[in-house]
Every structure is written in C-alpha cells, then in structure tokens.
Design an enzyme around this catalytic site. Structure first.
Site, PDB file in Angstrom:
ATOM      1  N   GLY A 249       0.759  -1.247   0.000  1.00  0.00           N
ATOM      2  CA  GLY A 249       0.000   0.000   0.000  1.00  0.00           C
ATOM      3  C   GLY A 249       0.786   1.292   0.000  1.00  0.00           C
ATOM      4  N   GLU A 294       3.841  -6.692   1.727  1.00  0.00           N
ATOM      5  CA  GLU A 294       3.575  -7.024   0.328  1.00  0.00           C
ATOM      6  C   GLU A 294       3.553  -5.774  -0.548  1.00  0.00           C
ATOM      7  OE1 GLU A 294       0.701 -10.840   1.255  1.00  0.00           O
ATOM      8  OE2 GLU A 294      -0.208  -8.870   1.013  1.00  0.00           O
ATOM      9  N   PRO A 295       4.661  -5.093  -0.683  1.00  0.00           N
ATOM     10  CA  PRO A 295       4.652  -3.907  -1.534  1.00  0.00           C
ATOM     11  C   PRO A 295       4.650  -4.294  -3.011  1.00  0.00           C
ATOM     12  CG  PRO A 295       6.843  -4.263  -0.627  1.00  0.00           C
ATOM     13  CD  PRO A 295       5.962  -5.358  -0.068  1.00  0.00           C
ATOM     14  N   GLY A 296       3.827  -3.620  -3.774  1.00  0.00           N
ATOM     15  CA  GLY A 296       3.791  -3.867  -5.214  1.00  0.00           C
ATOM     16  C   GLY A 296       4.090  -2.569  -5.954  1.00  0.00           C
ATOM     17  N   ARG A 297       3.131  -1.631  -5.836  1.00  0.00           N
ATOM     18  CA  ARG A 297       3.242  -0.358  -6.551  1.00  0.00           C
ATOM     19  C   ARG A 297       4.564   0.350  -6.286  1.00  0.00           C
ATOM     20  NH1 ARG A 297      -1.339   2.618  -7.925  1.00  0.00           N
ATOM     21  NH2 ARG A 297      -2.501   1.477  -6.339  1.00  0.00           N
ATOM     22  N   TYR A 338     -10.179   4.966 -12.622  1.00  0.00           N
ATOM     23  CA  TYR A 338     -10.020   5.698 -11.344  1.00  0.00           C
ATOM     24  C   TYR A 338      -9.777   7.199 -11.526  1.00  0.00           C
ATOM     25  CZ  TYR A 338      -8.117   0.944 -10.317  1.00  0.00           C
ATOM     26  OH  TYR A 338      -7.877  -0.390 -10.235  1.00  0.00           O
ATOM     27  N   CYS A 365     -12.131   3.024 -29.746  1.00  0.00           N
ATOM     28  CA  CYS A 365     -13.391   3.634 -30.171  1.00  0.00           C
ATOM     29  C   CYS A 365     -14.256   3.893 -28.952  1.00  0.00           C
ATOM     30  CB  CYS A 365     -14.100   2.707 -31.135  1.00  0.00           C
ATOM     31  SG  CYS A 365     -13.189   2.580 -32.658  1.00  0.00           S
ATOM     32  N   GLU A 366     -13.863   4.878 -28.193  1.00  0.00           N
ATOM     33  CA  GLU A 366     -14.571   5.161 -26.945  1.00  0.00           C
ATOM     34  C   GLU A 366     -14.119   6.529 -26.441  1.00  0.00           C
ATOM     35  OE1 GLU A 366     -15.035   1.797 -24.547  1.00  0.00           O
ATOM     36  OE2 GLU A 366     -15.121   2.910 -22.682  1.00  0.00           O
ATOM     37  N   TYR A 394       0.400  -1.840 -12.220  1.00  0.00           N
ATOM     38  CA  TYR A 394      -1.025  -1.989 -12.554  1.00  0.00           C
ATOM     39  C   TYR A 394      -1.385  -1.458 -13.940  1.00  0.00           C
ATOM     40  CZ  TYR A 394      -1.178  -3.000  -7.583  1.00  0.00           C
ATOM     41  OH  TYR A 394      -0.940  -3.542  -6.345  1.00  0.00           O
TER      42      TYR A 394
HETATM   43  N1  LLP Z   1      -1.354  -7.222  -0.788  1.00  0.00           N
HETATM   44  C1  LLP Z   1      -2.670  -7.335  -1.055  1.00  0.00           C
HETATM   45  C2  LLP Z   1      -3.447  -8.334  -0.348  1.00  0.00           C
HETATM   46  C3  LLP Z   1      -3.270  -6.493  -1.990  1.00  0.00           C
HETATM   47  O1  LLP Z   1      -4.560  -6.596  -2.226  1.00  0.00           O
HETATM   48  C4  LLP Z   1      -2.484  -5.525  -2.676  1.00  0.00           C
HETATM   49  C5  LLP Z   1      -3.064  -4.648  -3.680  1.00  0.00           C
HETATM   50  C6  LLP Z   1      -1.105  -5.460  -2.376  1.00  0.00           C
HETATM   51  C7  LLP Z   1      -0.585  -6.318  -1.420  1.00  0.00           C
HETATM   52  C8  LLP Z   1      -0.169  -4.483  -3.043  1.00  0.00           C
HETATM   53  O2  LLP Z   1      -0.474  -3.182  -2.770  1.00  0.00           O
HETATM   54  P1  LLP Z   1       0.473  -1.995  -3.317  1.00  0.00           P
HETATM   55  O3  LLP Z   1       1.752  -2.038  -2.548  1.00  0.00           O
HETATM   56  O4  LLP Z   1       0.710  -2.244  -4.746  1.00  0.00           O
HETATM   57  O5  LLP Z   1      -0.316  -0.776  -3.077  1.00  0.00           O
HETATM   58  N2  LLP Z   1      -5.464  -1.743  -9.616  1.00  0.00           N
HETATM   59  C9  LLP Z   1      -5.271  -0.707  -8.629  1.00  0.00           C
HETATM   60  C10 LLP Z   1      -4.526  -1.228  -7.429  1.00  0.00           C
HETATM   61  C11 LLP Z   1      -5.218  -2.357  -6.735  1.00  0.00           C
HETATM   62  C12 LLP Z   1      -4.421  -2.848  -5.564  1.00  0.00           C
HETATM   63  C13 LLP Z   1      -5.003  -4.100  -5.053  1.00  0.00           C
HETATM   64  N3  LLP Z   1      -4.285  -4.728  -4.001  1.00  0.00           N
HETATM   65  C14 LLP Z   1      -4.531   0.463  -9.242  1.00  0.00           C
HETATM   66  O6  LLP Z   1      -4.281   0.448 -10.448  1.00  0.00           O
HETATM   67  O7  LLP Z   1      -4.242   1.446  -8.563  1.00  0.00           O
END
Ligand code: LLP
Length: 441
Positions: A249, A294-297, A338, A365-366, A394
């Site tokens: 997050g 669990e960092p992703g973004r 979003y 086309c939108e 994402y």
């Molecule tokens: N762990 C869990 C259980 C999650 O649901 C998520 C993201 C993460 C970790 C990673 O979170 P991050 O560090 O990336 O914020 N599609 C949306 C984002 C959806 C995120 C869903 N869960 C976007 O494009 O902003």
C-alpha cells in the site's frame, strides 16, 4: 520527474531511463512500449528487506505483490534479491513457477480462490495460503487431506482502518469484500473454525488496508488493531499467532500532487511499522511475530514508463486539444477506471519548457479512452514521442486487447541496454483461441 536517478534528460535533450535514450528505445522496439528500469526495482526490493534485516533482526520477509506487474522476469529478479512473492491467481502462480521461483516463498491470496487454484497451489507447495472465506477453509482442508498434507495458512482480517485513497483501491473499511472484520467478532469466529481443521496450520493473520497510501499513521493504526486482535485470540482461543502480514500500500509519485518519496522515506514507513509491532507486542505481552509485507506499486510503479508516438492532433478551439497516441486504455485503463493522474514528458524534446495543457487520448473507439486531460507539454507535433511516467504498476497488469489492439511489449533496461521481458503480440496471437463452429462456415 522522480528523484531516484531512473530518469534524466541527456545532452541531446532526450529523456533517458536507466541510462537508455527513449528515442533509441522507440527506434529499436517501436511504440507503444512499456519500459522498466531494473536498478530501481532492485533498489526498492532491497530497501524493504534491508530494513527488516536491520531493524527486526531479519525476522520477516518481503513479498513482492506480483499483481502490480507480473511476468517471469519480475519473479526472476525477486528470486535473485532473495525476497518472496504474493500471488492472487493460478495464472500468477504459474508464471512464478515457470520462472523457477521457490514455492515456499509464495503466499497465495484471493477472496474467492477457485478449487483448481487451491489444488494447484498445494501441488506447487506454496508456503502460505491466506484464507478469506469459510468455503475456502473447507475446500483447502479437503484438498490438503487428499494429498496427506498440512498447509500453513493465515486469515485475512479487516482491521477497519480507513486509508486515504481512491474508494476502489481501499480495502479495509467496514464495507469490503475482503477479510473478516475484527470489530464484529467475525475474524475471531473464523480463527476458531480454522483451528479445528486437521490439515490447516494457522500461523497468524494478514491485513491490507489499501493502496497508494501516504499516511504513516494508517499503517501504525492497522498494526495496533491487528495486534489487539492477536491478543484477543490469544486470550479467548489460546492461540498465539507467529506471523503477521501487513500487506502493501505504500504510495508513489504520479504527479506533483503526490509526495516524491526517496528510499529513506520508504525505509521510514517500515521503521514506523516495525516500531509499532515492537511496542504493541511489548504492551500486550505477545511474542514478536514473523512479519511479511507485500509492496507492489512502490517497487515497480516509478520504475516504469510508457512510450507512445503522437498521431492525430485535434484542437477544439476554446475547449481542448487532444493528442492521440498509439496506445490508450488497452495499455493503461487507470484513467478510465479511477481518473488516475499522470505526468507526461515529450521524450524527444524533454528539455523544452511546457507551453500548453493538453489531453492525451488513446486510439480506442470510446470517448472515455484517455490517459488524462491535464498534461503540460511543449507544443507537440505528429511523430513526437510521449513518455507517461510512473506506469510500472497496474498498467501492464490491467491491460487488455480491447478493440483487438496489441498489449504492448515490455523491455527491461539495465546499464543503458534494453531487453524484452514481454514480447510484442502479433495478429496471430489475437485470433489464437478463436473458433468458428462448423455450422457457421
Ligand atoms: N497485498 C494485497 C493483499 C493487496 O490486495 C495488494 C493490492 C497489495 C498487497 C499491493 O499493494 P500496493 O503495494 O501495490 O499498493 N489496480 C489498482 C490497485 C489495486 C491494488 C489491489 N491490491 C490500481 O491500479 O491502482
């Protein structure tokens, strides 16, 4: 632009990523193109794990949230960095397995894991499965029992912390499809249920309060609520949790409305979170849990840009100017979904001062197919190269073949060289699974 040396403007006035000139990338690989800076990704994976090692005695593991950008190369990098990964579908798990990622370092999520996904996860030997429904616990028990296995599990709890972010990416408010609420006793009741299962070994709890969060306090509050819940189940059920997964997050920079965080700032988030764990455990008499994050973004978001070529330009006097590019919502649906904001740069004229505010439109086309409407750019011409920044997380993950456009290829840049990590699609790929029933021929 971001602050961590990923991007710079070279002497030719061109934008560079990871030491590679964007005009050269466009020449070699064409556009639209996703480009990722490997050094940035590694730096971010390291900062989290290093902080856990330094401040928590290594009693924890960072799991890359692979939903942010999933392809085999990402798992290969995470494997080399020695971190784990979280997956949310059989498809992500399969990708990890194809990349030779160690299954025991994988945590599997999902609010409705399918029977085949649960079976596959067990067959792969994933380290942890996070349960989010009674039916999942039953199914997992049955499948694990068939295989004579005992599976480590966590329970997804909803600690009821509100994080300031877009409503669709918020997950821990009371009205959420995710997690068992701690406030109404649902989480404790489910823990009791899971503890009775012979083939499930409950290790602890997971929560994820949302995404693109900047408030440190939200994470601290979530830790406090999770620990209070752990103390409650210890008291009422006699169960002492040994694992606490705090999800992901952490926010990133998209536009100057967002903070530009440096490595030290991310370290700061983690330090605050770790301190809250230590303090809370001391206060509540709990043993220090093994922690997962669990960092992703924040690992991959600012590492990536998307390159487009300007095509049609439409100016509606007094209303708006549209630059149409060769991509669109099929490679970046985040504005349509979003209203996400981005920053764009004319990559072949990056040193020029912006003179106008334009919308960047896609080729679908939108009408809603926009990358955004408020980009400050120098006056662009047909053929100019646009880089949209912070598109690493994402974007590819949520891309589609809408209008039968190609999902762009992705390249990884390191030391001024670029290589494919996702190859370009072809027309054949688009019709690969199409079938014309005999009677229609
Ligand atoms: N762990 C869990 C259980 C999650 O649901 C998520 C993201 C993460 C970790 C990673 O979170 P991050 O560090 O990336 O914020 N599609 C949306 C984002 C959806 C995120 C869903 N869960 C976007 O494009 O902003």
């Amino acid at each position: 632009m971001n602050t961590r040396d990923t991007l710079r403007i070279n002497q030719k006035g061109h934008l560079e990523i990871g030491g590679m000139d964007c005009t050269e990338l466009a020449r070699q690989f064409g556009t639209p193109l996703y480009v990722f800076d490997e050094a940035y990704i590694r730096r971010m994976m390291r900062v989290y794990q290093d902080t856990i090692n330094a401040e928590y005695g290594g009693h924890g593991l960072v799991l890359y949230a692979s939903k942010a950008f999933c392809c085999e190369a990402m798992y290969a990098i995470a494997k080399q960095e020695g971190i784990g990964a979280d997956v949310v579908s059989g498809g992500e798990l399969y990708t990890a397995m194809q990349a030779g990622f160690p299954a025991e370092k994988i945590t599997m999520h999902g609010n409705n894991k399918l029977p085949r996904e649960i079976g596959y996860a067990l067959d792969c030997g994933v380290g942890t499965i996070v349960l989010d429904a009674y039916s999942e616990a039953d199914l997992l028990e049955e499948e694990a029992s068939k295989r004579g296995m005992v599976q480590n599990v966590l329970i997804r709890i909803n600690p009821g912390v509100e994080a300031h972010t877009h409503a669709y990416v918020q997950t821990a408010t009371p009205d959420s499809k995710f997690g068992f609420s701690v406030a109404d006793g649902a989480a404790a009741a489910f823990a009791k249920y899971v503890l009775q299962k012979k083939h499930l070994r409950l290790q602890g709890f997971h929560c994820h309060i949302g995404s693109q969060i900047f408030e440190k306090h939200s994470f601290v509050l979530a830790v406090q609520k999770a620990l209070a819940f752990m103390a409650e189940v210890k008291r009422t059920l006699g169960f002492e949790a040994s694992v606490l997964n705090m999800g992901g997050g952490f926010g990133i920079w998209y536009t100057d409305e967002d903070a530009k965080l440096g490595v030290e700032d991310y370290r700061g988030y983690l330090t605050a979170l770790i301190s809250a764990v230590k303090e809370g455990c001391k206060e509540l008499g709990l043993p220090l849990p093994f922690i997962n994050l669990e960092p992703g973004r924040s690992i991959v978001g600012e590492a990536g840009i998307t390159l487009y070529t300007v095509g049609a330009i439409k100016e509606i006097p007094g209303i708006r100017k549209y630059l149409a590019v060769d991509g669109g919502m099929f490679d970046n649906p985040r504005y349509a979904l979003y209203q996400s904001k981005y920053t764009a740069v004319l990559a072949n004229r990056a040193a020029e001062t912006p003179t106008e505010v334009v919308a960047i439109a896609g080729k679908c086309c939108e009408s809603g197919d926009l990358i955004g409407t408020q980009f400050s750019l120098p006056k662009a011409k047909i053929g100019d190269l646009i880089a949209v920044l912070s598109t690493g997380a994402y974007n590819y993950s949520m891309a589609s073949n809408y209008n039968r456009n190609f999902i762009p290829a992705a390249v990884l840049v390191k030391d001024g060289k670029a290589e494919y990590i996702v190859k370009p699609q072809t027309y054949e790929d688009l019709v690969r699974n199409d079938v014309i029933p005999e009677r229609l021929k």
